[in-house]
Design a protein around this motif. Structure first.
Motif, PDB file in Angstrom:
ATOM      1  N   GLY A 271       0.901  -1.209  -0.031  1.00  0.00           N
ATOM      2  CA  GLY A 271       0.086   0.063   0.016  1.00  0.00           C
ATOM      3  C   GLY A 271       0.976   1.159  -0.045  1.00  0.00           C
ATOM      4  N   ARG A 272       1.944   1.113   0.731  1.00  0.00           N
ATOM      5  CA  ARG A 272       2.720   2.441   0.860  1.00  0.00           C
ATOM      6  C   ARG A 272       3.438   2.580  -0.251  1.00  0.00           C
ATOM      7  NH1 ARG A 272       7.672   4.717   1.794  1.00  0.00           N
ATOM      8  NH2 ARG A 272       7.760   6.205   3.361  1.00  0.00           N
ATOM      9  N   SER A 273       4.113   1.465  -1.086  1.00  0.00           N
ATOM     10  CA  SER A 273       4.626   1.339  -2.220  1.00  0.00           C
ATOM     11  C   SER A 273       3.710   2.096  -3.596  1.00  0.00           C
ATOM     12  CB  SER A 273       5.329   0.182  -2.905  1.00  0.00           C
ATOM     13  OG  SER A 273       6.068  -0.143  -1.751  1.00  0.00           O
ATOM     14  N   ARG A 274       2.473   1.670  -3.389  1.00  0.00           N
ATOM     15  CA  ARG A 274       1.492   1.821  -4.451  1.00  0.00           C
ATOM     16  C   ARG A 274       1.090   3.443  -4.320  1.00  0.00           C
ATOM     17  NH1 ARG A 274      -1.028   1.230  -9.363  1.00  0.00           N
ATOM     18  NH2 ARG A 274      -3.053   1.727  -9.201  1.00  0.00           N
ATOM     19  N   ALA A 275       1.049   4.012  -2.903  1.00  0.00           N
ATOM     20  CA  ALA A 275       0.918   5.406  -2.783  1.00  0.00           C
ATOM     21  C   ALA A 275       2.094   6.178  -3.355  1.00  0.00           C
ATOM     22  CB  ALA A 275       0.676   5.686  -1.452  1.00  0.00           C
ATOM     23  N   VAL A 276       3.171   5.845  -3.237  1.00  0.00           N
ATOM     24  CA  VAL A 276       4.311   6.537  -3.726  1.00  0.00           C
ATOM     25  C   VAL A 276       4.033   6.517  -5.391  1.00  0.00           C
ATOM     26  CG1 VAL A 276       6.786   6.897  -3.702  1.00  0.00           C
ATOM     27  CG2 VAL A 276       5.508   6.321  -1.701  1.00  0.00           C
ATOM     28  N   ALA A 277       3.696   5.363  -5.995  1.00  0.00           N
ATOM     29  CA  ALA A 277       3.807   5.216  -7.184  1.00  0.00           C
ATOM     30  C   ALA A 277       2.604   6.171  -7.936  1.00  0.00           C
ATOM     31  CB  ALA A 277       3.565   3.896  -7.731  1.00  0.00           C
ATOM     32  N   VAL A 278       1.451   6.013  -7.455  1.00  0.00           N
ATOM     33  CA  VAL A 278       0.153   7.059  -8.073  1.00  0.00           C
ATOM     34  C   VAL A 278       0.542   8.442  -7.537  1.00  0.00           C
ATOM     35  CG1 VAL A 278      -1.352   5.118  -7.699  1.00  0.00           C
ATOM     36  CG2 VAL A 278      -1.060   6.946  -6.012  1.00  0.00           C
ATOM     37  N   SER A 279       1.495   8.846  -6.872  1.00  0.00           N
ATOM     38  CA  SER A 279       1.664  10.284  -6.656  1.00  0.00           C
ATOM     39  C   SER A 279       2.738  10.864  -7.488  1.00  0.00           C
ATOM     40  CB  SER A 279       2.170  10.614  -5.297  1.00  0.00           C
ATOM     41  OG  SER A 279       3.583   9.850  -5.196  1.00  0.00           O
ATOM     42  N   GLY A 280       3.283   9.844  -8.618  1.00  0.00           N
ATOM     43  CA  GLY A 280       4.231  10.496  -9.317  1.00  0.00           C
ATOM     44  C   GLY A 280       5.667  10.986  -9.019  1.00  0.00           C
TER      45      GLY A 280
ATOM     46  N   LEU B 234      -0.774  13.801  -2.401  1.00  0.00           N
ATOM     47  CA  LEU B 234      -1.600  12.608  -1.780  1.00  0.00           C
ATOM     48  C   LEU B 234      -2.333  13.284  -0.660  1.00  0.00           C
ATOM     49  CD1 LEU B 234       1.155   9.942  -1.441  1.00  0.00           C
ATOM     50  CD2 LEU B 234      -0.797   9.709  -3.097  1.00  0.00           C
ATOM     51  N   HIS B 235      -3.553  12.689  -0.375  1.00  0.00           N
ATOM     52  CA  HIS B 235      -4.425  13.292   0.513  1.00  0.00           C
ATOM     53  C   HIS B 235      -3.784  12.983   2.047  1.00  0.00           C
ATOM     54  CE1 HIS B 235      -7.651  12.883   3.834  1.00  0.00           C
ATOM     55  NE2 HIS B 235      -7.907  13.939   3.126  1.00  0.00           N
ATOM     56  N   SER B 236      -3.286  11.963   2.071  1.00  0.00           N
ATOM     57  CA  SER B 236      -2.526  11.535   3.340  1.00  0.00           C
ATOM     58  C   SER B 236      -0.903  11.089   2.948  1.00  0.00           C
ATOM     59  CB  SER B 236      -3.191  10.238   3.932  1.00  0.00           C
ATOM     60  OG  SER B 236      -4.860  10.622   4.051  1.00  0.00           O
ATOM     61  N   VAL B 237      -0.273  10.954   3.874  1.00  0.00           N
ATOM     62  CA  VAL B 237       1.178  10.478   3.956  1.00  0.00           C
ATOM     63  C   VAL B 237       1.309   9.059   3.550  1.00  0.00           C
ATOM     64  CG1 VAL B 237       1.990  12.106   5.432  1.00  0.00           C
ATOM     65  CG2 VAL B 237       1.201   9.971   6.363  1.00  0.00           C
ATOM     66  N   PRO B 238       2.104   8.674   2.929  1.00  0.00           N
ATOM     67  CA  PRO B 238       2.255   7.071   2.317  1.00  0.00           C
ATOM     68  C   PRO B 238       1.865   6.020   3.578  1.00  0.00           C
ATOM     69  CG  PRO B 238       3.897   8.383   1.301  1.00  0.00           C
ATOM     70  CD  PRO B 238       3.233   9.263   2.326  1.00  0.00           C
ATOM     71  N   ASN B 239       2.414   6.285   4.897  1.00  0.00           N
ATOM     72  CA  ASN B 239       2.250   5.303   5.952  1.00  0.00           C
ATOM     73  C   ASN B 239       0.751   5.063   6.004  1.00  0.00           C
ATOM     74  OD1 ASN B 239       4.887   4.968   5.955  1.00  0.00           O
ATOM     75  ND2 ASN B 239       5.172   6.070   8.002  1.00  0.00           N
TER      76      ASN B 239
ATOM     77  N   ARG C 246      -5.573  -2.401  -2.131  1.00  0.00           N
ATOM     78  CA  ARG C 246      -4.302  -1.874  -3.039  1.00  0.00           C
ATOM     79  C   ARG C 246      -4.996  -1.182  -4.415  1.00  0.00           C
ATOM     80  NH1 ARG C 246      -1.453  -2.801  -7.289  1.00  0.00           N
ATOM     81  NH2 ARG C 246       1.047  -2.388  -6.910  1.00  0.00           N
ATOM     82  N   ALA C 247      -5.970  -1.843  -4.987  1.00  0.00           N
ATOM     83  CA  ALA C 247      -6.469  -1.567  -6.248  1.00  0.00           C
ATOM     84  C   ALA C 247      -7.367   0.019  -6.112  1.00  0.00           C
ATOM     85  CB  ALA C 247      -7.461  -2.451  -6.884  1.00  0.00           C
ATOM     86  N   ARG C 248      -7.806   0.145  -4.723  1.00  0.00           N
ATOM     87  CA  ARG C 248      -8.398   1.485  -4.478  1.00  0.00           C
ATOM     88  C   ARG C 248      -7.642   2.930  -4.365  1.00  0.00           C
ATOM     89  NH1 ARG C 248     -12.481   1.546  -0.056  1.00  0.00           N
ATOM     90  NH2 ARG C 248     -12.663   3.603  -0.783  1.00  0.00           N
ATOM     91  N   ILE C 249      -6.281   2.450  -4.008  1.00  0.00           N
ATOM     92  CA  ILE C 249      -5.539   3.540  -3.696  1.00  0.00           C
ATOM     93  C   ILE C 249      -5.287   4.490  -4.836  1.00  0.00           C
ATOM     94  CG2 ILE C 249      -2.897   4.077  -3.221  1.00  0.00           C
ATOM     95  CD1 ILE C 249      -2.755   1.588  -1.673  1.00  0.00           C
ATOM     96  N   SER C 250      -5.578   5.914  -4.469  1.00  0.00           N
ATOM     97  CA  SER C 250      -5.263   6.971  -5.706  1.00  0.00           C
ATOM     98  C   SER C 250      -4.854   8.141  -4.608  1.00  0.00           C
ATOM     99  CB  SER C 250      -6.506   7.165  -6.241  1.00  0.00           C
ATOM    100  OG  SER C 250      -7.697   7.602  -5.232  1.00  0.00           O
ATOM    101  N   PRO C 251      -4.494   9.270  -5.276  1.00  0.00           N
ATOM    102  CA  PRO C 251      -4.037  10.505  -4.577  1.00  0.00           C
ATOM    103  C   PRO C 251      -5.426  11.144  -3.686  1.00  0.00           C
ATOM    104  CG  PRO C 251      -3.346  10.511  -6.755  1.00  0.00           C
ATOM    105  CD  PRO C 251      -4.216   9.191  -6.713  1.00  0.00           C
ATOM    106  N   ASP C 252      -6.461  10.840  -4.196  1.00  0.00           N
ATOM    107  CA  ASP C 252      -7.789  11.245  -3.386  1.00  0.00           C
ATOM    108  C   ASP C 252      -8.284  10.338  -2.510  1.00  0.00           C
ATOM    109  OD1 ASP C 252      -7.689  13.625  -5.324  1.00  0.00           O
ATOM    110  OD2 ASP C 252      -8.867  12.592  -7.001  1.00  0.00           O
TER     111      ASP C 252
END
Length: 488
Positions: free
Chosen positions: A21-30, A36-41, A176-182
């Motif tokens: 999940g953390r890696s996915r958040a960093v990836a979708v943030s470009g 991101l709305h929240s920090v990756p953790n 994990r599939a739901r992770i997006s910047p919003d």
């Protein structure tokens, strides 16, 4: 497959989910974490929670229902011949005759609750390979049932493992599939944490409620046999009751005043030791002692709280009691080999850390500005301690004393070893006495039938002890509210 392996798998998948999940958040943030709305953790925690929490809840429900459901299925699968053969070997003639009548009449409920428990114990022992605890005459009769029981348990464990794994992996993949910047990951995580905190609070509340209700229920059964007036105001304690009409030597007197007086006497002696020593040591360590002395003495004092009470009991009976007896002999006093003074002194030493450590922390929490203002106005250090620091720290000090008193009231081992078990009304600390907790332990030791006034009296004693502690808390709150100093 054991439940511990299943839980370990769920926790491993949760850790993997956190990393993914953390890696996915960093990836979708470009590469722009600020988008991101929240920090990756938080995204990692979001995935970990929904990967592990549903599966863990399933495990809890499964563990709660596994044995009752399995045992019900095993009992339902027993045929009439097996039940008859088992009953002929295990049941007394009267119960066997009743069983035969029920078998002849038919029906779904052939065994009483006690017979079901006995039968299940036999089946469980055979299934666990503990045949030495089973009557050899029923081994062959119950082996098929034991094999069925083992098969059902194994099937339940493997089913739990498989379903939990699928649920955890499914939750991991979906979140994990739901992770997006919003995605408001922080909000979701905080809602789950808040819900868990509420659940933990409710568990504490319901646990307390369950304790109180269990005491009330058993105490009502006791007071249906013994008058509350006799119990609360009687002066003779002899809980032995006759099991037969012709049995002698069982008076069954339940006057608890000697127990209350003994408890109060030992608690007073203990607080006369722990109160001054603990409070004065806290004042010295927080206001007068150099830092090096404080850093050495405070941990040494707190070590006293970690010594097992049985060690204090040995110290009381082997060292303190003989010294008190010898000193009393020199002064011409009659001192019992077991005395309230010996138990109270050692108990006071044991609870010194409760008073000292808590009072020290409370005194240190008083704002430094109050000390500086008092000293600036010309007050001495001792005047500052008496007139500024102690009034400001009074609520915490009262709480420390209350905790120490509760600890003294609830102590058992020291009293058993150093004060004895003599139920008598006396204000002389040189005599042997007993306390409420000692009698509760004595009444509930060994196999007991919870259908006699003797055993039920332990719950009545526990109820009185509970309300005494509650009253102590109320009084302490009133004292704090009346004498507390408030500062802006």
């Amino acid at each position: 497959m054991s439940a511990s392996v299943t839980v370990a798998l769920i926790l491993l998948l949760s850790l993997i989910g956190f990393w993914m999940g953390r890696s996915r958040a960093v990836a979708v943030s470009g590469g722009r974490i600020a988008s991101l709305h929240s920090v990756p953790n938080y995204y990692g925690s979001f995935v970990a929670i929904w990967a592990g929490l549903p599966a863990l809840v399933l495990v809890l429900f499964w563990l709660a229902l596994k044995f009752p459901v399995t045992e019900a299925l095993v009992l339902a699968g027993l045929d009439v011949d097996t039940i008859r053969a088992w009953g002929q070997q295990m049941l007394p003639p009267q119960d066997l005759a009743q069983l035969m009548e029920r078998l002849a009449a038919g029906g779904s409920d052939l065994l009483s609750d006690n017979q079901k428990q006995l039968l299940l114990i036999n089946i469980r022992n055979i299934a666990a390979g503990q045949s030495q605890y089973v009557n050899p005459d029923v081994l062959g009769i119950l082996k098929p049932a034991a094999a069925h029981y083992s098969t059902l348990l194994s099937l339940a464990n493997w089913s739990l493992f498989a379903i939990s794994a699928v649920l955890a992996v499914g939750g991991l993949v979906y979140t994990r599939a739901r992770i997006s910047p919003d995605l408001r990951a922080r909000n979701g995580v905080e809602k789950v944490v808040n819900a868990l905190l509420i659940v933990c609070s409710l568990i504490a509340i319901f646990t307390t409620l369950g304790i109180v209700l269990s005491l009330l229920f058993e105490s009502v059964r006791f007071f249906a046999r013994v008058s509350p007036v006799e119990f609360l105001f009687g002066t003779h304690w002899s809980p032995q009751t006759a099991l037969r009409a012709d049995q002698a030597g069982s008076s069954g007197a339940f006057g608890a005043v000697p127990l209350f007086s003994g408890t109060l006497l030992i608690a007073v002696v203990a607080m006369m030791v722990a109160g001054p020593v603990g409070l004065l040591s806290a004042i010295y360590l927080s206001e007068y002692a150099p830092r090096g002395v404080r850093n050495t003495v405070k941990p040494v004092l707190e070590i006293l709280a970690g010594i097992p009470t049985v060690v204090y009991g040995f110290f009381a009976i082997l060292t303190v009691a003989p010294v008190i007896r010898d000193v009393g002999s020199l002064l011409g006093l009659s001192v019992s080999s077991n005395s309230a003074l010996a138990a109270g002194v050692v108990m006071g030493v044991m609870i010194v850390p409760f008073v000292s450590s808590l009072s020290d922390d409370v005194i240190n929490a008083v704002p430094q500005s109050l000390r500086d203002g008092s000293l600036g106005l010309g007050a001495t250090r001792s005047e500052t301690v008496r007139q500024v620091i102690l009034p400001a720290a009074l609520p915490g000090i009262v709480g420390a004393f209350l905790l120490a008193i509760s600890r003294a009231i609830g102590e058992t081992m020291i009293v058993v070893m150093a004060a004895g078990m003599a139920a008598k009304i006396t204000a002389n600390p040189l005599e042997a006495v007993t306390t409420v907790t000692v009698q509760i332990a004595a009444l509930l030791v060994g196999d007991q039938e919870f259908d006699s006034a003797k055993t039920l009296s332990a719950f009545a004693l526990g109820l009185v002890l509970f309300f005494a502690t509650l009253l102590l808390n109320v009084v302490a709150l009133r004292v704090v509210q009346k004498y507390r100093e408030k500062y802006d």
